[in-house]
Design a protein around this motif. Sequence first.
Motif, short mmCIF file in Angstrom:
data_model
loop_
_atom_site.label_atom_id
_atom_site.label_comp_id
_atom_site.label_asym_id
_atom_site.label_seq_id
_atom_site.Cartn_x
_atom_site.Cartn_y
_atom_site.Cartn_z
N ALA A 178 27.09 35.38 56.45
CA ALA A 178 25.66 35.09 56.46
C ALA A 178 24.92 36.24 57.14
O ALA A 178 25.43 36.86 58.07
N GLY A 179 23.70 36.53 56.66
CA GLY A 179 22.91 37.61 57.22
C GLY A 179 21.50 37.17 57.54
O GLY A 179 21.02 36.15 57.01
N VAL A 180 20.83 37.90 58.39
CA VAL A 180 19.43 37.62 58.73
C VAL A 180 18.55 38.29 57.68
O VAL A 180 19.03 38.88 56.71
N ASP A 181 17.24 38.21 57.87
CA ASP A 181 16.29 38.75 56.91
C ASP A 181 16.54 40.25 56.68
O ASP A 181 16.65 41.03 57.63
N GLY A 182 16.66 40.63 55.42
CA GLY A 182 16.88 42.02 55.07
C GLY A 182 18.33 42.40 54.91
O GLY A 182 18.63 43.51 54.45
N GLU A 183 19.27 41.52 55.27
CA GLU A 183 20.70 41.80 55.13
C GLU A 183 21.24 41.14 53.86
O GLU A 183 21.23 39.91 53.74
N THR A 184 21.66 41.95 52.93
CA THR A 184 22.27 41.45 51.70
C THR A 184 23.57 42.20 51.44
O THR A 184 23.77 43.30 51.95
N LEU A 185 24.41 41.61 50.64
CA LEU A 185 25.71 42.19 50.34
C LEU A 185 25.63 42.95 49.03
O LEU A 185 25.32 42.37 47.98
N ASN A 186 25.88 44.25 49.08
CA ASN A 186 25.86 45.05 47.87
C ASN A 186 26.99 44.61 46.94
O ASN A 186 28.11 44.39 47.38
N PRO A 187 26.71 44.46 45.64
CA PRO A 187 27.75 44.00 44.69
C PRO A 187 29.00 44.87 44.70
O PRO A 187 30.10 44.39 44.38
N ILE A 188 28.86 46.16 45.08
CA ILE A 188 30.03 47.04 45.11
C ILE A 188 31.06 46.55 46.12
O ILE A 188 32.26 46.74 45.95
N PHE A 189 30.58 45.87 47.16
CA PHE A 189 31.49 45.39 48.22
C PHE A 189 32.22 44.11 47.82
O PHE A 189 33.20 43.74 48.45
N THR A 190 31.71 43.45 46.77
CA THR A 190 32.25 42.14 46.42
C THR A 190 33.72 42.19 46.06
O THR A 190 34.52 41.36 46.50
N GLU A 191 34.12 43.18 45.24
CA GLU A 191 35.52 43.26 44.81
C GLU A 191 36.44 43.50 45.99
O GLU A 191 37.55 42.95 46.05
N ALA A 192 36.00 44.34 46.94
CA ALA A 192 36.82 44.58 48.12
C ALA A 192 37.00 43.28 48.91
O ALA A 192 38.11 42.97 49.38
N LEU A 193 35.93 42.49 49.04
CA LEU A 193 36.03 41.24 49.78
C LEU A 193 36.87 40.21 49.03
O LEU A 193 37.54 39.37 49.64
N GLU A 194 36.83 40.26 47.71
CA GLU A 194 37.69 39.35 46.95
C GLU A 194 39.17 39.65 47.22
O GLU A 194 40.00 38.73 47.27
N CYS A 195 39.50 40.91 47.37
CA CYS A 195 40.88 41.28 47.74
C CYS A 195 41.21 40.76 49.13
O CYS A 195 42.32 40.26 49.38
N ILE A 196 40.25 40.87 50.04
CA ILE A 196 40.45 40.35 51.40
C ILE A 196 40.67 38.84 51.37
O ILE A 196 41.52 38.30 52.10
N VAL A 197 39.91 38.14 50.53
CA VAL A 197 40.06 36.69 50.41
C VAL A 197 41.46 36.33 49.92
O VAL A 197 42.10 35.41 50.43
N ASP A 198 41.95 37.09 48.92
CA ASP A 198 43.32 36.84 48.43
C ASP A 198 44.35 37.08 49.54
O ASP A 198 45.34 36.35 49.65
N ARG A 199 44.11 38.09 50.34
CA ARG A 199 45.03 38.38 51.45
C ARG A 199 44.99 37.26 52.48
O ARG A 199 46.03 36.88 53.04
N LEU A 200 43.80 36.74 52.76
CA LEU A 200 43.68 35.61 53.69
C LEU A 200 44.38 34.37 53.15
O LEU A 200 44.97 33.60 53.91
N ALA A 201 44.30 34.17 51.83
CA ALA A 201 44.97 33.03 51.22
C ALA A 201 46.47 33.10 51.46
O ALA A 201 47.11 32.10 51.82
#
Length: 369
Positions: free
Chosen positions: A175-198
Motif C-alpha cells: 500500500a502507498g500514500v498519495d502519489g505512490e503507485t507501482l510501475n507495471p514493469i515491477f509487477t513481473e518481478a513481484l510475481e516472481c517474489i510471490v511464487d518464492r514466498l509460496a
Amino acid sequence: MQFGQIIARVLQRLVGGVSPRKISGVAGGDASANSADPLASLGGKICTLCKRFEFCLSRSDHEGGGLTSALELIRNFTGLTWVFLTVLKGHDKKHYYLAATSNNVPKTIPTKYLLSSGLAGWVHTKLKPLTIDRFKTNSQKSFIFQKNEPLNSFRSFYGWPVLYNDQPRGALILAGVDGETLNPIFTEALECIVDRLAARLHMDRLILKVMELDQVDSQTSLPHRGQFLESLHHMMEVADIKGEGVDLYVLATSGLGEFATRQGQEAAGSLLKSIAAQLKEDLRSTWRLGHISYGVFTLAAPTADAAEAKAFIIRFKKNLENWPLIGTSGRAELGLFPAMATYPCDGLSPEQLLEIALTALADDDNDDG
C-alpha cells in the motif's frame, strides 16, 4: 542463495544484450542513472532484489535475515510505504493472519482478521491479484484490513494471493500514500517474489508437520509414547520441587477391534480420532495426555487433582458406553479399563511408572477372565 545468484546472472546477461530505451516513472529509481541507461538500472535493481531476498529467506532475524527484512527489501524496491505478508492457518477457516510487516507498520495493528474483512480479505477469498492505483477516499471499503485501522492515509493498494499448487497460503499486500503507485514493469518481478514466498510458506508448513509428527501419534494427534514420557518426567521434576506426587492413569478402551471388523478400518480410525478429541477438550492445563498404543491412552495429573482426574475418567467411561457416530444415527458400544500408578510410591522413573500401570491393567484383565 544459489537460486538467487543464478537468476541474477541470467538477468545481467539479458540486460546487457538489450539496447537502452526510455523507461519513465520507475518508483524508487535514480533519475540520473535511468537517463543514462534505464534498462540496465532496472535490471540491477531486480538482480539486487533477488539476491538479497534469498539471503533474507536463508537467514534468521538475528543474522540479518527473516521475513521482516525481506519485506523491507520489497518496500525499498517498489517505493511504496507499507508491505505486509499474511498467512492462512490450516485449522482456522475463517481468518487470515499477519505473519510479517515492513518496519514502519504500527506495532498496535492487530494480527488476526476475518476473511471477509478489508481489501486484503478480497485477495484471500477471490484468490486473484488486486490493483488500485488511486483509491477513492469516500469509498465504503477504504481500508486494508479493517475499519478504523491506523493506516487510513493509504491511496494505492496492490495484493497478490500466495498460492502453492493452487492452494492458498496467504497474500503479499502493498500500500502507498498519495502519489505512490507501482510501475507495471515491477509487477513481473513481484510475481516472481510471490511464487518464492509460496514455496517458502509451503516449506514452513511441511517443517511444522514434520515436527508435529515427531511429537504426536498420527492416529490421534496426541503425544506418542516417547513424547508423553518426556512430559511425565517434567511433571515428576516439578512434583519434587513442590513436594507433591504425580498420578499416572492408563485408559485402555475396548471394542475398537470389533467396530473395525463391522464398519471398516477407516471408520474405526475416525472413531479413534473423535475419542482423542473429546479427551483433549476436557483436559486441564496441568494434566498431560498421550496415546501409547491402539486405543490405549495415558493421563498424568498431579496427585492433588486425584478427585477431579477420577471424575474425568468416570465421565469418559460413560461416554464410551454410548458413543455417537458422526454422520449416522448409530452408536458405538465401547468399554474402558483403567489402571493407575503413583509417583514416587510405585515408581521413580516415567518408564517404571508406566510399566507398573500396564502390569496392573494386565492383572485386572486376567482377573476378569
